[in-house]
Design a protein around this motif. Structure first.
Motif, PDB file in Angstrom:
ATOM      1  N   UNK A 267     -15.656  31.212  10.086  1.00 20.37           N
ATOM      2  CA  UNK A 267     -15.017  30.961   8.800  1.00 20.37           C
ATOM      3  C   UNK A 267     -13.510  30.840   8.996  1.00 20.37           C
ATOM      4  N   UNK A 268     -12.922  29.799   8.432  1.00 18.67           N
ATOM      5  CA  UNK A 268     -11.468  29.634   8.483  1.00 18.67           C
ATOM      6  C   UNK A 268     -10.814  30.758   7.680  1.00 18.67           C
ATOM      7  N   UNK A 269      -9.802  31.430   8.255  1.00 18.63           N
ATOM      8  CA  UNK A 269      -9.161  32.538   7.537  1.00 18.63           C
ATOM      9  C   UNK A 269      -7.721  32.727   8.017  1.00 18.63           C
ATOM     10  N   UNK A 270      -6.989  33.598   7.322  1.00 16.09           N
ATOM     11  CA  UNK A 270      -5.627  33.970   7.690  1.00 16.09           C
ATOM     12  C   UNK A 270      -5.557  35.489   7.828  1.00 16.09           C
ATOM     13  N   UNK A 271      -4.914  35.956   8.908  1.00 16.85           N
ATOM     14  CA  UNK A 271      -4.856  37.383   9.216  1.00 16.85           C
ATOM     15  C   UNK A 271      -3.534  37.986   8.749  1.00 16.85           C
ATOM     16  N   UNK A 272      -3.620  39.133   8.052  1.00 13.80           N
ATOM     17  CA  UNK A 272      -2.448  39.897   7.620  1.00 13.80           C
ATOM     18  C   UNK A 272      -2.436  41.218   8.388  1.00 13.80           C
ATOM     19  N   UNK A 273      -1.265  41.552   8.964  1.00 13.55           N
ATOM     20  CA  UNK A 273      -1.180  42.776   9.761  1.00 13.55           C
ATOM     21  C   UNK A 273       0.250  43.317   9.749  1.00 13.55           C
ATOM     22  N   UNK A 274       0.461  44.422  10.510  1.00 14.93           N
ATOM     23  CA  UNK A 274       1.782  45.050  10.668  1.00 14.93           C
ATOM     24  C   UNK A 274       2.363  45.539   9.343  1.00 14.93           C
ATOM     25  N   UNK A 275       1.516  46.142   8.515  1.00 19.24           N
ATOM     26  CA  UNK A 275       2.014  46.788   7.302  1.00 19.24           C
ATOM     27  C   UNK A 275       2.759  48.060   7.696  1.00 19.24           C
ATOM     28  N   UNK A 276       3.869  48.354   6.979  1.00 17.96           N
ATOM     29  CA  UNK A 276       4.709  49.497   7.349  1.00 17.96           C
ATOM     30  C   UNK A 276       4.044  50.835   7.081  1.00 17.96           C
TER      31      UNK A 276
END
Length: 348
Positions: A267-276
């Motif tokens: 599945x095409x997706x976007x990754x969100x990371x490195x939250x403070x």
């Protein structure tokens, strides 16, 4: 009608079939009936296989409707004029010749493409007369064109008693053996898409339905239901006397082979990371989850992925929260939500 047969043969990959005209290639790729493979060669798609299961009239109209889009966008033709010519061609009398001089410049250009589709015939390209083919004259009649066995959606077989012909030509046994009583090169090429051909006789083909042959079809986008539908709609009259029509073991196994391949779905997706901090992570994750955009999440690593559709929305939400914190004196850009050292939202 030879041209129409050649288009169908090209779609199923019949050997020694010459490549059709540029207009035909544009239609089959634009309509997603075929796509480029890894070797840059065109191959049939799921939609293309479904196209082959339709009757000839439906196939031709689907082809012409897609051609209308090309005529408008790429060839800059008047769509109304093109459509009028389609209906006019359908109303002409089979066997009669008509003058090209009476046609508009757009219709003359259109006539060349229709000749490549098998809807019109000219003795040579510059001929001043043209003839509508049987395929063209049945466009508006509501009757299927009477074409050769290579094009008909099901091939007739001859019974031994009285020589009468009946629809359907495929017999499938519980041991995955398939017998096709046909001389049609097209139907044999279609069978080759999901069967391993073993022996070919004068009027019959013996083939096997195997795991590898079905998986090859699945890789082309052909589904298990389409294979089963094809076998059902082309079943020999003797098969239609039994219930169920197809052996359950064969039907179930074809579906199992498909499930085997579909255990993992990309599945095409976007990754969100490195939250403070955990609070920021949970706030954004909750917002994305409520909107139905979250595909995967990992609270321990403070990471989650969203759909292509939700990417822009979630990114704007993060930017909005960062702007609010700046306005409220929440600190420098570096203390924003889910931001790496450069102060921009951490989106991959």
């Amino acid at each position: 009608m030879k041209q129409w047969e050649e288009i169908l043969h090209f779609m199923v990959g019949t050997e020694s079939t010459r490549q059709p005209s540029a207009a035909v290639l544009k239609v089959v790729t634009r309509a997603k009936l075929m796509k480029e493979g890894k070797d840059k060669q065109l191959m049939i798609t799921n939609k293309g296989f479904q196209f082959l299961l339709q009757d000839v009239n439906t196939q031709v109209w689907a082809f012409l409707i897609q051609y209308l889009d090309i005529a408008d966008e790429l060839l800059h033709m008047n769509v109304v004029e093109v459509l009028n010519f389609f209906f006019m061609l359908g109303s002409l009398e089979l066997g009669m010749d008509y003058s090209v001089e009476a046609l508009t410049p757009t219709q003359k250009q259109l006539l060349d493409d229709l000749a490549n589709f098998g809807l019109a015939y000219r003795r040579k390209k510059g001929s001043s007369r043209y003839y509508p083919t049987r395929l063209a004259t049945t466009l508006t009649s509501g009757n299927s064109a009477v074409v050769s066995s290579a094009v008909s959606s099901s091939t007739s077989t001859t019974t031994g008693d009285d020589g009468a012909t009946e629809q359907g030509f495929i017999i499938v046994e519980t041991n995955y053996k398939l017998y096709a009583y046909t001389e049609s090169k097209l139907q044999i090429s279609v069978l080759r898409l999901f069967c391993e051909l073993q022996t070919r006789f004068a009027n019959m083909v013996y083939a096997l339905i195997t795991r590898d042959s079905v998986r090859k079809a699945l890789k082309h986008g052909i589904t298990a239901n389409q294979i089963i539908s094809y076998l059902t709609s082309h079943a020999h009259p003797q098969m239609k006397k039994q219930t169920p029509l197809l052996p359950p073991t064969v039907v179930d196994q074809i579906r199992l082979w498909e499930m085997e391949r579909n255990r993992l779905v990309a599945t095409e997706c976007h990754l969100y990371k490195e939250f403070r901090n955990q609070g920021d992570y949970e706030m954004v994750l909750r917002h994305a989850t409520n909107l139905g955009f979250v595909i995967w999440s990992n609270a321990k690593k403070r990471m989650f992925s969203v759909t292509e559709e939700g990417h822009e929305h979630v990114r704007n939400y993060i930017k909005k929260k960062i702007a609010q914190r700046k306005t409220n004196g929440g600190g420098e850009a570096g203390s924003g939500i889910g931001t790496p050292n450069n102060g921009s939202p951490s989106v991959r």
